[in-house]
Design a protein around this motif. Structure first.
Motif, PDB file in Angstrom:
ATOM      1  N   ARG A 530       0.662  -1.111   0.059  1.00 37.72           N
ATOM      2  CA  ARG A 530      -0.034   0.219   0.065  1.00 37.72           C
ATOM      3  C   ARG A 530       1.082   1.351   0.129  1.00 37.72           C
ATOM      4  O   ARG A 530       1.631   1.440   1.133  1.00 37.72           O
ATOM      5  CB  ARG A 530      -0.933   0.062   1.207  1.00 37.72           C
ATOM      6  CG  ARG A 530      -1.754  -1.151   1.117  1.00 37.72           C
ATOM      7  CD  ARG A 530      -2.784  -1.031  -0.181  1.00 37.72           C
ATOM      8  NE  ARG A 530      -3.708   0.249  -0.256  1.00 37.72           N
ATOM      9  CZ  ARG A 530      -4.834   0.304   0.107  1.00 37.72           C
ATOM     10  NH1 ARG A 530      -5.731  -0.865   0.326  1.00 37.72           N
ATOM     11  NH2 ARG A 530      -5.671   1.346   0.073  1.00 37.72           N
ATOM     12  N   HIS A 551     -11.464   7.286   6.246  1.00 37.03           N
ATOM     13  CA  HIS A 551     -11.644   6.603   4.907  1.00 37.03           C
ATOM     14  C   HIS A 551     -10.330   5.438   4.551  1.00 37.03           C
ATOM     15  O   HIS A 551     -11.245   4.285   4.127  1.00 37.03           O
ATOM     16  CB  HIS A 551     -11.786   7.613   3.859  1.00 37.03           C
ATOM     17  CG  HIS A 551     -12.099   7.157   2.590  1.00 37.03           C
ATOM     18  ND1 HIS A 551     -13.479   6.787   2.491  1.00 37.03           N
ATOM     19  CD2 HIS A 551     -11.521   6.652   1.462  1.00 37.03           C
ATOM     20  CE1 HIS A 551     -13.645   5.877   0.881  1.00 37.03           C
ATOM     21  NE2 HIS A 551     -12.334   6.153   0.433  1.00 37.03           N
ATOM     22  N   TRP A 552      -9.571   5.918   4.837  1.00 35.92           N
ATOM     23  CA  TRP A 552      -8.352   4.667   4.398  1.00 35.92           C
ATOM     24  C   TRP A 552      -8.556   3.544   5.196  1.00 35.92           C
ATOM     25  O   TRP A 552      -8.544   2.403   5.035  1.00 35.92           O
ATOM     26  CB  TRP A 552      -7.056   5.429   4.531  1.00 35.92           C
ATOM     27  CG  TRP A 552      -6.023   4.603   3.848  1.00 35.92           C
ATOM     28  CD1 TRP A 552      -5.310   4.703   2.823  1.00 35.92           C
ATOM     29  CD2 TRP A 552      -5.014   3.725   4.783  1.00 35.92           C
ATOM     30  NE1 TRP A 552      -4.513   3.704   2.521  1.00 35.92           N
ATOM     31  CE2 TRP A 552      -4.133   3.259   3.919  1.00 35.92           C
ATOM     32  CE3 TRP A 552      -5.099   3.071   5.970  1.00 35.92           C
ATOM     33  CZ2 TRP A 552      -3.080   2.302   4.175  1.00 35.92           C
ATOM     34  CZ3 TRP A 552      -4.257   2.257   6.232  1.00 35.92           C
ATOM     35  CH2 TRP A 552      -3.188   1.730   5.535  1.00 35.92           C
ATOM     36  N   SER A 554     -11.076   2.856   7.037  1.00 32.97           N
ATOM     37  CA  SER A 554     -12.573   1.897   6.868  1.00 32.97           C
ATOM     38  C   SER A 554     -12.536   0.871   5.442  1.00 32.97           C
ATOM     39  O   SER A 554     -12.866  -0.248   5.330  1.00 32.97           O
ATOM     40  CB  SER A 554     -13.643   2.984   6.453  1.00 32.97           C
ATOM     41  OG  SER A 554     -14.745   2.486   6.205  1.00 32.97           O
ATOM     42  N   GLU A 555     -11.572   1.549   4.451  1.00 27.75           N
ATOM     43  CA  GLU A 555     -11.555   0.804   3.407  1.00 27.75           C
ATOM     44  C   GLU A 555     -10.674  -0.389   3.371  1.00 27.75           C
ATOM     45  O   GLU A 555     -11.100  -1.672   2.994  1.00 27.75           O
ATOM     46  CB  GLU A 555     -10.821   1.788   2.225  1.00 27.75           C
ATOM     47  CG  GLU A 555     -10.509   0.907   0.974  1.00 27.75           C
ATOM     48  CD  GLU A 555      -9.644   1.730  -0.062  1.00 27.75           C
ATOM     49  OE1 GLU A 555      -9.285   1.106  -0.942  1.00 27.75           O
ATOM     50  OE2 GLU A 555      -9.454   3.043   0.486  1.00 27.75           O
ATOM     51  N   LEU A 556      -9.636  -0.371   4.307  1.00 25.25           N
ATOM     52  CA  LEU A 556      -8.897  -1.756   4.745  1.00 25.25           C
ATOM     53  C   LEU A 556      -9.601  -2.632   5.873  1.00 25.25           C
ATOM     54  O   LEU A 556      -9.074  -3.606   6.190  1.00 25.25           O
ATOM     55  CB  LEU A 556      -7.562  -1.376   5.146  1.00 25.25           C
ATOM     56  CG  LEU A 556      -6.520  -1.406   3.759  1.00 25.25           C
ATOM     57  CD1 LEU A 556      -6.628  -0.121   2.932  1.00 25.25           C
ATOM     58  CD2 LEU A 556      -5.065  -1.359   4.544  1.00 25.25           C
TER      59      LEU A 556
END
Length: 567
Positions: A530, A551-552, A554-556
């Motif tokens: 990443r 947000h980052w 939550s995405e992972l």
């Protein structure tokens, strides 16, 4: 008798034809030395004339007697000072590049390649070979008694060790041996080895010895000397610097002439291969720099030193070749024989070069120990990357505790302010860090910087080597060549927040630490690196905006409210 003459006669005649400019400049340097000697002898010459006039009854009278009384002691003082200065120049220890010596028994094929190259160029072969952790190659004169090993210095004598007339040492950049192919190495060494021809010219050799002596004598006095000794050394250094300034232009022109003569002599040896190999030099320099600053430096800061830096540079350059379109096709060379095959035990040499690199660029100890141990590339992610992130995350929470920032337990509700000595396994969460920035806290950067400074000051220092036994200390305090300036407060803060995010990702989302050969520590998610974490962290640190990072996460699927494992 043959009309061709001996090889030494041919080499000498060729030197006279090829190096007229360098020889003229060498003579100009020697003329500076001669003029300095003439100035020192002038009072003595005048005193001798006056004394001779007295003995022959020609220069009589009160005026001549006064001149004799003044000039005779003055001449004696000047002669003693000149003799002391000359002795200081002769005995001064010239600077020697820190290298790893490669005896012939450790690299017979490499020595054979260099000797065959010298025969093709019709020049003397270098007296020895050494490796340096740098992307360069050169010849270095080590004939001074203070730098030549006993077997090369003519052995002991009544007056001490004698200066030798051996050929210079060939210093090769270790990345070249691992990245270059055998033919490429021979091609790039041709102009370097050709320099032994001009170096053997007596005028050029004498000028270089004079300049090296002046350079060594111009060094500032070492600490620990008495007041009188320091004054004498300071006066010697000032005079040496004055003579160096007088020789500067001539010395530079002499070296340019030597380089031009060596390049001209090497034109007929592997010229086409050398053109291609020159491209590899630039690539090697770029990969070596990235490997040291991005990969080796984090390990050195953790008290670990990668023991196979030269193997790592091959991996780094292969990765650079893959990423850089300008380097396309370079990896096809890897099927040819690498130059490191010319060494009997490449791993042993690589380890020695890696340890030297750590000393030069980081100031590490001279030998491995409990707080300075080697690390293999396979173990790098676990023993360096994981440990680095968790150490920095622990430091971050330690500073937050000192600032009185409340912790967020597993349930997500903040508890009271933790004491400074609170255990860190009970609730060090990423949510605590994010909430602190969202609230506008601005003392964290200074706190982390102070904490890092305290830890570095308390860290055990390498034991000092006995005087004269560690040549690196002759060049100044370690590290001699720091790779990077000290990190700013904001850089340290960003690194620590990034480490905390990575720890949370590893402990709650299944991410693992990894190694990128060009960028160092890497976070791997589902086997993929990443690279998009930097921007969200900067938004949090610089602007106090937690949304991009949330947000980052939550995405992972990273759980910021979950405690992480610290060291």
């Amino acid at each position: 008798m043959s009309g061709t003459g001996s090889r030494e006669d041919r080499v000498g005649a060729r030197q006279e034809r090829e190096t007229p400019s360098a020889r003229d400049r060498a003579l100009a340097v020697l003329r500076v030395r001669g003029r300095a000697l003439a100035v020192a002898l002038l009072p003595a010459a005048v005193a001798v004339v006056l004394l001779a006039g007295l003995l022959t009854s020609h220069l009589l009278g009160a005026g001549w007697d006064a001149a004799r009384w003044v000039l005779t002691p003055l001449a004696a003082v000047v002669l003693l000072a000149a003799a002391a200065f000359g002795l200081a120049v002769v005995r001064a220890r010239p600077a020697v590049t820190p290298t790893v010596p490669v005896p012939e028994s450790a690299a017979p094929e490499l020595y054979r390649l260099v000797r065959e190259l010298a025969d093709r160029l019709d020049v003397p072969a270098p007296s020895a070979i050494a490796l340096t952790p740098d992307c360069d190659s050169w010849l270095e004169d080590r004939t001074h008694p203070a730098t030549a090993p006993p077997e090369e210095s003519g052995g002991p004598s009544r007056g001490g060790r004698r200066r030798t007339t051996a050929a210079p040492v060939l210093v090769i950049g270790s990345p070249f041996l691992w990245w270059m192919r055998v033919g490429e190495l021979r091609a790039i060494l041709a102009p370097v080895v050709a320099g032994t021809g001009p170096s053997a010219h007596p005028d050029i050799a004498a000028a270089r010895r004079f300049l090296r002596g002046l350079d060594a004598a111009a060094a500032p006095p070492e600490p620990g000397l008495g007041r009188l000794a320091r004054a004498a050394r300071a006066a010697t250094a000032r005079l040496a610097r004055l003579l160096l300034r007088a020789c500067r232009v001539h010395a530079a022109e002499m070296e340019r002439g030597v380089a031009a003569a060596a390049a001209d002599r090497a034109q007929g040896v592997d010229y086409g291969v050398r053109i291609v190999a020159q491209e590899q030099i630039g690539l090697a320099y770029a990969g070596w720099d990235r490997l040291l600053t991005r990969v080796a430096l984090p390990a050195w800061r953790m008290g670990r030193w990668p023991a196979r830096l030269d193997v790592g540079v091959v991996a780094a350059l292969t990765e650079l070749s893959r990423r850089d379109r300008l380097a396309d096709g370079f990896t096809s060379r890897l099927g040819e024989r690498p130059a490191c095959d010319l060494l009997e035990e490449p791993g042993v040499i690589d380890e020695s070069v890696s340890l030297l690199a750590a000393r030069l660029f980081h100031g590490g100890p001279v030998a491995p120990g409990p707080d300075w141990s080697p690390v293999d590339w396979q173990a790098y992610p676990e023993e360096v990357v994981d440990r680095k992130w968790r150490t920095e995350a622990a430091r971050l929470h330690r500073v937050l505790d000192r600032l009185g920032v409340r912790r967020t337990p597993a349930g997500g509700q903040p508890d009271g302010a933790a004491p400074a000595d609170a255990p860190y396994g009970s609730g060090p969460t990423l949510a605590r860090v994010i909430d602190h920035f969202a609230a506008g806290g601005d003392a964290l950067a200074a706190g982390i910087t102070a904490e890092v400074a305290r830890e570095e000051a308390a860290a055990p220092r390498p034991s000092a080597a006995p005087a004269g036994t560690d040549p690196l200390l002759d060049h100044g305090p370690l590290p001699l060549f720091p790779l990077q300036p000290p990190r700013t407060e904001r850089e340290l803060l960003s690194d620590h927040v990034t480490a905390m995010v990575c720890c949370a990702a590893m402990d709650t989302a299944g991410a693992v630490p990894g190694l990128d050969w060009l960028d160092g520590p890497a976070l791997l998610v589902d086997g993929e690196r990443r690279t998009d974490l930097g921007s969200p962290v900067l938004s949090l640190v610089e602007d106090g905006d937690p949304e991009p990072l949330r947000h980052w996460l939550s995405e992972l699927g990273v759980r910021a409210e979950k405690p992480v494992r610290l060291v």
